[in-house]
Structures are given as C-alpha cells and as structure tokens.
Write an enzyme that holds these catalytic residues in place. Structure first.
Site: not given
Length: 272
Positions: A51, A166
């Site tokens: 990420d 997330e």
C-alpha cells in the site's frame, strides 16, 4: 446482494476501473491537491508493504510531473521504525523502487516508550495483551506526529495509504494512520492495489508480500488476515459485489458496524 452491502459499497466509493486509468487519475488527484493548497511537498511513511509502495510511487510521479510543469514540488518518504524493524529489507526495497526526492528516518521508539512509561505511572491494564494493544495504537499515532512535524516544516501534505478493505473493517488506528490530508488509494480493494503495483513495475515479492501492521510486540509481524479473521480476497469479493460466504460477510459487517465511528467526523449534539 442485500441493501446494507450495497450501501457500504456506495458509501466507500468502491472502484473497478483498469489500473492504467486509475494510476493516471490518482496522480492527477495528488497534483491537483498539492497545487490547490499552495504547498510544496508530499510526505508519506514507507512501511515496506504494497500500500505505501503504491501510494509512494504515485506521489513521486506527481511531484516529478509538477516540477516538469514548473511547480516546485518534492516527495519526502519517511521511515518510521520502532527500534529495528524486522522487515527493514522490504522497506529499503520499496524506497529503492520509488526513488523519493528525499528520504528521512525517525525512530519512534523513544517517544512511544516515553509515553507508555508516563501512562503506566497512572494507568493499569487488565492484561499484557490489552497493554500491548494500546501501545500499538500509540506507535501509529507517533508516526503521524512525526509526519505532520515534517510536513509543517516543509510546507507539505501528509499522504495516506489506506485501501478500502481496511476502511470497511476499520483496520487502522483512529487519528493514527488514518489521520492524513489526502488518500490516493481510496476506493481500491487490496487486489486492485496489487494490480496497480504490478502495472507500475514493482518487484513481485513486494506486491504479494503478506500484509502486516506489525504494531504488537507480543505478536510481531502478525498477518492482517489473522487479525481480521477473513482474507483480503474475501473482503475484495464482498466490496466488489461478488459471491462471498455467509461467515465472511458476517465478520465484515460486524467489523463495519463496530468501527463506524472511525469513518466519521467527531460526533456533536447536532448529529441525528
């Protein structure tokens, strides 16, 4: 697909566009945010995961393009280890791929340990696990303190690297890693982030590295999927409207409801 799931997908702006289109749109987004703010730098913590690798690469491309267009811009990559990071080699590999304009390292261990020592003087915890959890959140918030200090000094924006998996599960620290100025990965599921990393030419071992927040001293390098109780593949499927097991859907929906406060601005007396 039930109404609640449809509403979640819409609320989180889940995207399903080809990587090349997404890369261009998100680089342009970063450029527009920086120029419209009148600021000159982009600041992002590089952890060694896919990420921050992708977010950092997009930020570096944005800064490079802006300079070519005559606008002063720099990308500052920050390493923010707690002491010695076990996967430091991966973090260094990410930096080698991104090639940031500036790299800085701030060890958050002294600040974190100092806070815990002060806290323990007036607070007790029921178990070592509870104490370790609190300390993990302090680590995440200390990292943001460092990034905002640098952004303030360098006239910059703090860049986030949260994917939508997330976000739906609230798998981040409130006012920690979620406390950023811009998030160029918003709306992308984990698989799309990996696809984007591949399109950008990132090394395969970084693209498919097992994700870990690595905030717990008692469980170092604990895999995200072990903590979540579902796989990223299952969360991706849920968010993209694909078939998913009842067990996985229940876990995701429960996490979503329990962490709703993390996705909201501070509640006030005027909220309904």
């Amino acid at each position: 697909m039930n109404i609640e799931r449809e509403n979640i997908i819409r609320e989180l702006n889940v995207r399903a566009l080809p990587s090349a289109d997404e890369i261009r749109q998100r680089v342009d987004f970063i450029k527009q945010q920086l120029t419209s703010s009148g600021l000159k730098a982009l600041v992002l913590g590089i952890s060694g995961g896919v990420d921050s690798l992708v977010a950092g690469t997009l930020a570096q491309q944005a800064a490079s393009e802006l300079r070519q267009e005559g606008y002063e811009a720099r990308f500052i990559a920050m390493r923010l280890p707690y002491g010695e990071q076990k996967d430091e080699a991966d973090a260094q590999a990410c930096l080698a791929f991104i090639k940031p304009d500036v790299t800085m390292t701030v060890n958050i261990k002294p600040a974190t340990d100092g806070m815990m020592e002060t806290l323990l003087a007036s607070e007790t915890f029921a178990t070592d696990v509870e104490q370790d959890f609190v300390k993990g959140n302090i680590k995440a918030r200390q990292r943001m303190i460092a990034q905002y200090a640098v952004a303030g000094r360098r006239k910059g924006l703090v860049v986030g690297s949260e994917n939508v998996d997330e976000q739906v599960c609230g798998f981040y620290t409130k006012f920690g890693d979620s406390g950023v100025d811009i998030n160029p990965l918003a709306g992308l599921v984990k698989g799309q982030v990996r696809e984007m990393a591949t399109t950008l030419g990132a090394p395969e071992h970084l693209v498919f590295k097992t994700p870990t927040a690595d905030l717990e001293d008692l469980a170092p390098q604990k895999a995200d999927e072990d903590a979540l109780g579902v796989t990223y593949q299952e969360i991706d499927a849920f968010l993209l409207g694909h078939e998913v097991s009842e067990r996985a859907q229940d876990i995701i929906l429960t996490a979503y409801q329990a962490t709703r406060h993390k996705r909201a601005l501070p509640y006030t007396i005027f909220d309904k």
